[in-house]
Design a protein around this motif. Structure first.
Motif, PDB file in Angstrom:
ATOM      1  N   GLN A 118       0.842  -1.203   0.000  1.00 49.42           N
ATOM      2  CA  GLN A 118       0.000   0.000   0.000  1.00 49.42           C
ATOM      3  C   GLN A 118       0.872   1.246   0.000  1.00 49.42           C
ATOM      4  O   GLN A 118       2.060   1.181   0.320  1.00 49.42           O
ATOM      5  CB  GLN A 118      -0.944   0.010   1.188  1.00 49.42           C
ATOM      6  CG  GLN A 118      -0.226   0.059   2.512  1.00 49.42           C
ATOM      7  CD  GLN A 118      -1.197   0.202   3.671  1.00 49.42           C
ATOM      8  OE1 GLN A 118      -2.386   0.000   3.546  1.00 49.42           O
ATOM      9  NE2 GLN A 118      -0.674   0.583   4.821  1.00 49.42           N
TER      10      GLN A 118
ATOM     11  N   ASP B 243       1.276   5.124   1.457  1.00 47.03           N
ATOM     12  CA  ASP B 243       0.778   5.984   2.544  1.00 47.03           C
ATOM     13  C   ASP B 243       0.295   7.325   2.007  1.00 47.03           C
ATOM     14  O   ASP B 243      -0.756   7.812   2.392  1.00 47.03           O
ATOM     15  CB  ASP B 243       1.892   6.202   3.572  1.00 47.03           C
ATOM     16  CG  ASP B 243       2.244   4.905   4.270  1.00 47.03           C
ATOM     17  OD1 ASP B 243       1.360   4.359   4.937  1.00 47.03           O
ATOM     18  OD2 ASP B 243       3.381   4.427   4.113  1.00 47.03           O
ATOM     19  N   ILE B 244       1.104   7.929   1.157  1.00 42.61           N
ATOM     20  CA  ILE B 244       0.728   9.240   0.600  1.00 42.61           C
ATOM     21  C   ILE B 244       1.312   9.357  -0.808  1.00 42.61           C
ATOM     22  O   ILE B 244       2.425   8.868  -1.063  1.00 42.61           O
ATOM     23  CB  ILE B 244       1.220  10.408   1.491  1.00 42.61           C
ATOM     24  CG1 ILE B 244       0.731  11.764   0.946  1.00 42.61           C
ATOM     25  CG2 ILE B 244       2.736  10.412   1.647  1.00 42.61           C
ATOM     26  CD1 ILE B 244       0.940  12.935   1.900  1.00 42.61           C
ATOM     27  N   THR B 245       0.541   9.958  -1.709  1.00 40.94           N
ATOM     28  CA  THR B 245       1.076  10.302  -3.033  1.00 40.94           C
ATOM     29  C   THR B 245       1.102  11.818  -3.154  1.00 40.94           C
ATOM     30  O   THR B 245       0.125  12.493  -2.822  1.00 40.94           O
ATOM     31  CB  THR B 245       0.208   9.689  -4.157  1.00 40.94           C
ATOM     32  OG1 THR B 245       0.424   8.283  -4.149  1.00 40.94           O
ATOM     33  CG2 THR B 245       0.584  10.241  -5.525  1.00 40.94           C
TER      34      THR B 245
ATOM     35  N   THR C 177      -4.962   6.171  -6.877  1.00 32.85           N
ATOM     36  CA  THR C 177      -6.113   5.397  -6.397  1.00 32.85           C
ATOM     37  C   THR C 177      -5.678   4.279  -5.444  1.00 32.85           C
ATOM     38  O   THR C 177      -6.509   3.681  -4.782  1.00 32.85           O
ATOM     39  CB  THR C 177      -6.930   4.785  -7.558  1.00 32.85           C
ATOM     40  OG1 THR C 177      -6.042   4.082  -8.420  1.00 32.85           O
ATOM     41  CG2 THR C 177      -7.660   5.831  -8.352  1.00 32.85           C
ATOM     42  N   ASN C 178      -4.400   3.997  -5.381  1.00 29.03           N
ATOM     43  CA  ASN C 178      -3.904   2.983  -4.444  1.00 29.03           C
ATOM     44  C   ASN C 178      -3.209   3.609  -3.244  1.00 29.03           C
ATOM     45  O   ASN C 178      -2.416   2.949  -2.573  1.00 29.03           O
ATOM     46  CB  ASN C 178      -2.969   2.021  -5.176  1.00 29.03           C
ATOM     47  CG  ASN C 178      -3.762   1.078  -6.072  1.00 29.03           C
ATOM     48  OD1 ASN C 178      -4.450   0.194  -5.579  1.00 29.03           O
ATOM     49  ND2 ASN C 178      -3.730   1.303  -7.370  1.00 29.03           N
ATOM     50  N   SER C 179      -3.499   4.887  -2.982  1.00 29.08           N
ATOM     51  CA  SER C 179      -2.863   5.603  -1.877  1.00 29.08           C
ATOM     52  C   SER C 179      -3.879   5.919  -0.789  1.00 29.08           C
ATOM     53  O   SER C 179      -5.034   6.213  -1.094  1.00 29.08           O
ATOM     54  CB  SER C 179      -2.288   6.931  -2.380  1.00 29.08           C
ATOM     55  OG  SER C 179      -1.313   6.693  -3.355  1.00 29.08           O
ATOM     56  N   LYS C 180      -3.417   5.877   0.454  1.00 33.01           N
ATOM     57  CA  LYS C 180      -4.318   6.208   1.569  1.00 33.01           C
ATOM     58  C   LYS C 180      -4.737   7.666   1.480  1.00 33.01           C
ATOM     59  O   LYS C 180      -5.861   8.026   1.790  1.00 33.01           O
ATOM     60  CB  LYS C 180      -3.583   5.990   2.901  1.00 33.01           C
ATOM     61  CG  LYS C 180      -3.511   4.530   3.312  1.00 33.01           C
ATOM     62  CD  LYS C 180      -3.140   4.466   4.792  1.00 33.01           C
ATOM     63  CE  LYS C 180      -2.049   3.435   4.975  1.00 33.01           C
ATOM     64  NZ  LYS C 180      -1.333   3.569   6.235  1.00 33.01           N
ATOM     65  N   THR C 181      -3.807   8.521   1.068  1.00 31.32           N
ATOM     66  CA  THR C 181      -4.108   9.945   0.951  1.00 31.32           C
ATOM     67  C   THR C 181      -3.259  10.559  -0.174  1.00 31.32           C
ATOM     68  O   THR C 181      -2.217  10.007  -0.528  1.00 31.32           O
ATOM     69  CB  THR C 181      -3.867  10.663   2.311  1.00 31.32           C
ATOM     70  OG1 THR C 181      -4.251  12.018   2.191  1.00 31.32           O
ATOM     71  CG2 THR C 181      -2.421  10.607   2.728  1.00 31.32           C
ATOM     72  N   CYS C 182      -3.760  11.660  -0.746  1.00 32.51           N
ATOM     73  CA  CYS C 182      -3.036  12.317  -1.844  1.00 32.51           C
ATOM     74  C   CYS C 182      -2.920  13.810  -1.578  1.00 32.51           C
ATOM     75  O   CYS C 182      -3.844  14.430  -1.030  1.00 32.51           O
ATOM     76  CB  CYS C 182      -3.784  12.163  -3.163  1.00 32.51           C
ATOM     77  SG  CYS C 182      -3.801  10.492  -3.773  1.00 32.51           S
TER      78      CYS C 182
ATOM     79  N   GLN D 151      -6.885  15.042  -1.131  1.00 31.27           N
ATOM     80  CA  GLN D 151      -7.413  15.598   0.114  1.00 31.27           C
ATOM     81  C   GLN D 151      -6.756  16.931   0.465  1.00 31.27           C
ATOM     82  O   GLN D 151      -7.306  17.726   1.226  1.00 31.27           O
ATOM     83  CB  GLN D 151      -7.179  14.610   1.274  1.00 31.27           C
ATOM     84  CG  GLN D 151      -8.033  13.342   1.204  1.00 31.27           C
ATOM     85  CD  GLN D 151      -7.599  12.391   0.120  1.00 31.27           C
ATOM     86  OE1 GLN D 151      -6.409  12.184  -0.095  1.00 31.27           O
ATOM     87  NE2 GLN D 151      -8.559  11.824  -0.592  1.00 31.27           N
TER      88      GLN D 151
END
Ligand SMILES: O=C(CO)[C@H](O)[C@H](O)COP(=O)(O)O
Length: 226
Positions: A79, A81-83, A112-117, A211
């Motif tokens: 996964q 964590d952040i992009t 789309t595979n990141s917890k947050t962007c 976000q």
């Protein structure tokens, strides 16, 4: 007055603080991201920060490695964590247009595979309504001339992106068609329409995907959060 490039640099350097030791980090593409990579490279050297970088283009992978980053493919991480990525336009809902560098397919996959962007932009990219920036659409080379005709019939004013007179080639060997729309009244409807066109690989509308936007401006760097 600061130049656009200086504002990009300030946004990139500020966003580097979002990366913490041990994270897996999606790394965007473009000139603003290059500053982010520079800042992260400095943190690696000075503070010994370690993170895994998941690049959104071959350019970013190469530059990240040059700066001493551990680079892994999206397929080799569990996964992200952040992009952190750039954008070409951002509206008040934090929807945006991306793909000015032709990397939107990998960018969307990583996002789309990141917890947050988070996006990093200079203030000229913040708009009331999306569409002034031509919307990049990655399409298969085979049959692309037919697709251009269909898009023209729909009033999208398509233009095949050229480099030195030849079609620009993406990292996946595809072509980019830029749509000169001027304004996009319903980005969700347009996104659906484009996604359903055979031959389209991915379009540059990024809706409900980020976000945080870090904005480099003349009055300092600001954050917009969803
Ligand atoms: O989407 C992108 C690449 O496909 C870039 O993030 C976008 O074009 C912004 O680029 P720059 O930071 O160079 O202005």
């Amino acid at each position: 007055m600061k130049s656009q490039d200086e504002l990009k640099k300030e946004a990139g350097y500020r966003a580097a603080d979002l990366v913490e030791d041990g994270m897996t980090v999606g790394l965007g593409t473009g000139s603003t991201v290059r500053y982010l990579l520079d800042a992260l490279g400095e943190r690696i050297k000075k503070d010994g920060v370690h993170f895994i970088g998941v690049p959104t283009s071959k350019r970013t992978a190469d530059y990240g490695r040059e700066l001493g980053m551990e680079i892994k493919s999206l397929d080799d991480v569990d996964q992200i964590d952040i992009t952190i990525d750039g954008a070409d336009e951002v509206d008040p809902d934090l929807n945006g247009i991306k793909g000015g560098g032709g990397a939107q397919t990998w960018e969307k996959l990583v996002a789309t595979n990141s917890k947050t962007c988070a996006w990093i932009v200079d203030e000229s990219k913040v708009v009331d309504q999306l569409g002034k920036f031509p919307l990049p659409v990655e399409v298969l080379a085979y049959g692309h001339k037919q697709l251009v005709k269909r898009m023209a019939d729909l009033g999208y004013r398509p233009e095949v992106r050229l480099v030195d007179g030849q079609p620009f080639e993406t990292d996946e060997g595809n072509i980019i068609i830029d749509l000169h729309l001027d304004q996009i009244d319903d980005p969700y409807a347009l996104a659906d329409k484009l996604s359903n066109m055979t031959g389209v690989v991915e379009h540059g509308l990024f809706l409900d995907m980020t976000q945080t936007v870090v904005i480099g401006g003349q009055d300092g760097t600001k954050l917009m959060n969803k």
